[in-house]
Design an enzyme around this catalytic site. Structure first.
Site, PDB file in Angstrom:
ATOM      1  N   CYS A 281       1.137  -1.052  -0.582  1.00 36.31           N
ATOM      2  CA  CYS A 281       0.029   0.212   0.175  1.00 36.31           C
ATOM      3  C   CYS A 281       0.980   0.820  -0.024  1.00 36.31           C
ATOM      4  CB  CYS A 281      -0.702  -0.132   1.305  1.00 36.31           C
ATOM      5  SG  CYS A 281      -2.583   0.614   1.200  1.00 36.31           S
ATOM      6  N   CYS A 282       1.932   1.534   0.909  1.00 35.50           N
ATOM      7  CA  CYS A 282       2.689   2.519   1.242  1.00 35.50           C
ATOM      8  C   CYS A 282       3.715   2.590  -0.609  1.00 35.50           C
ATOM      9  CB  CYS A 282       3.622   1.860   2.079  1.00 35.50           C
ATOM     10  SG  CYS A 282       3.771   3.097   3.330  1.00 35.50           S
TER      11      CYS A 282
ATOM     12  N   CYS B  69      -1.158   8.491   7.148  1.00 34.82           N
ATOM     13  CA  CYS B  69      -2.924   8.109   6.662  1.00 34.82           C
ATOM     14  C   CYS B  69      -3.210   8.010   8.271  1.00 34.82           C
ATOM     15  CB  CYS B  69      -2.790   6.787   6.095  1.00 34.82           C
ATOM     16  SG  CYS B  69      -1.645   6.980   4.181  1.00 34.82           S
TER      17      CYS B  69
ATOM     18  N   CYS C 276      -3.543   4.413   9.291  1.00 41.63           N
ATOM     19  CA  CYS C 276      -2.494   3.946   9.737  1.00 41.63           C
ATOM     20  C   CYS C 276      -1.506   4.394  11.362  1.00 41.63           C
ATOM     21  CB  CYS C 276      -1.776   3.007   9.201  1.00 41.63           C
ATOM     22  SG  CYS C 276      -1.419   2.198   7.528  1.00 41.63           S
TER      23      CYS C 276
ATOM     24  N   CYS D 272       8.006   3.909   6.728  1.00 46.56           N
ATOM     25  CA  CYS D 272       6.189   4.434   5.059  1.00 46.56           C
ATOM     26  C   CYS D 272       7.298   3.441   3.979  1.00 46.56           C
ATOM     27  CB  CYS D 272       6.138   5.118   4.944  1.00 46.56           C
ATOM     28  SG  CYS D 272       6.586   6.068   4.594  1.00 46.56           S
TER      29      CYS D 272
HETATM   30  S1  SF4 Z   1       0.849   4.702   5.805  1.00 44.97           S
HETATM   31 FE1  SF4 Z   1      -1.143   3.075   5.565  1.00 44.97          FE
HETATM   32  S2  SF4 Z   1      -3.375   4.151   4.411  1.00 44.97           S
HETATM   33 FE2  SF4 Z   1      -0.786   5.241   3.982  1.00 44.97          FE
HETATM   34  S3  SF4 Z   1       0.085   4.744   1.986  1.00 44.97           S
HETATM   35 FE3  SF4 Z   1       0.929   3.652   3.911  1.00 44.97          FE
HETATM   36  S4  SF4 Z   1      -0.522   1.626   4.044  1.00 44.97           S
HETATM   37 FE4  SF4 Z   1      -1.410   2.704   2.573  1.00 44.97          FE
END
Ligand code: SF4
Length: 234
Positions: free
Chosen positions: A124-125, A207, A210, A230
């Site tokens: 996701c990151c 985010c 998280c 991240c």
């Molecule tokens: S902090 Fe969480 S929601 Fe944001 S990009 Fe990374 S995994 Fe995805």
């Protein structure tokens, strides 16, 4: 102030400069960065933490048209968006750029399943931060950030200056040697806007998926995972 980007600095010179800057004030390092890299310099801003706000203030004071970028993951707190809007006016940011993932929230869910951050936060990151960060730094020679050594164990050895292989730029961390107290003193002395969530129990703001309040340092990020970065700064 507009100056052309300069060629890269030899690796040995980067290390020597980094050692010299250990005892320099952040403002001196920022001035060097602006004069050395000119339009090749880019400031990464999250509008989440205090040190990033201090760096923005120091840099924009010397070069209001410096390239500033923020990674909008689509999961930022409304307070973060509001801090960005207020900062643009208060700090006179003339070149603020927002970079988003190539995938919308819906496209990511279709390709990788819903709530990816709960199953594979690294992916996701990568999709929502790393890839956009790469685009943000395209054509740039130097990246300035608000990283501090006291923010986490993993940041304890943060150099003031280093070649960043991942993004192909020189990474500058003028606040590496500062602590929480000096950072907040600078924010207060210069009346710099900051994210109001920092007054509501959040220590590190990313985010909303998280980020947890009430936990010191970066431990409130990615709760339940062995992860406190991240991937932008590692
Ligand atoms: S902090 Fe969480 S929601 Fe944001 S990009 Fe990374 S995994 Fe995805």
């Amino acid at each position: 102030m507009t100056t052309p980007a300069t060629p890269s600095i030899a690796p040995g010179d980067i290390d020597a400069l980094s050692a010299r800057f250990e005892s320099a004030e952040p403002q001196e390092i920022v001035r060097w960065a602006v004069e050395t890299f000119g339009d090749g310099l880019s400031v990464g801003a999250s509008f989440g933490g205090a040190s990033g706000m201090a760096i923005l203030h120091m840099t924009a004071a010397l070069k209001p048209d410096v390239h500033v970028f923020v990674l909008d993951t689509d999961y930022l707190f409304e307070e973060t968006h509001d801090t960005m809007r207020r900062s643009q006016d208060a700090l006179g940011l003339q070149n603020l750029n927002v970079y988003k993932s190539r995938l919308t929230h819906e496209e990511q869910a279709a390709a990788h399943g819903s709530a990816l951050w709960m199953r594979d936060p690294d992916l996701c990151c990568e999709l929502r931060k790393i890839e956009p960060n790469r685009r943000a730094l395209e054509g740039k020679t130097a990246w300035i950030s608000g990283l501090r050594r006291d923010q986490s164990e993993g940041r304890r050895d943060t150099p003031v200056l280093a070649w960043n292989e991942k993004f192909g730029v020189i990474k500058i961390n003028p606040l590496a040697t500062w602590g929480e107290r000096r950072t907040w003193a600078y924010i207060a002395a210069n009346n710099i806007p900051y994210n109001p969530l920092l007054d509501q129990g959040y220590s590190s703001i990313g985010c909303y998926n998280c980020t947890l309040p009430g936990v010191q340092g970066r431990a409130g990020r990615w709760s339940g995972f062995e992860k406190d970065e991240c991937g932008l700064h590692t």
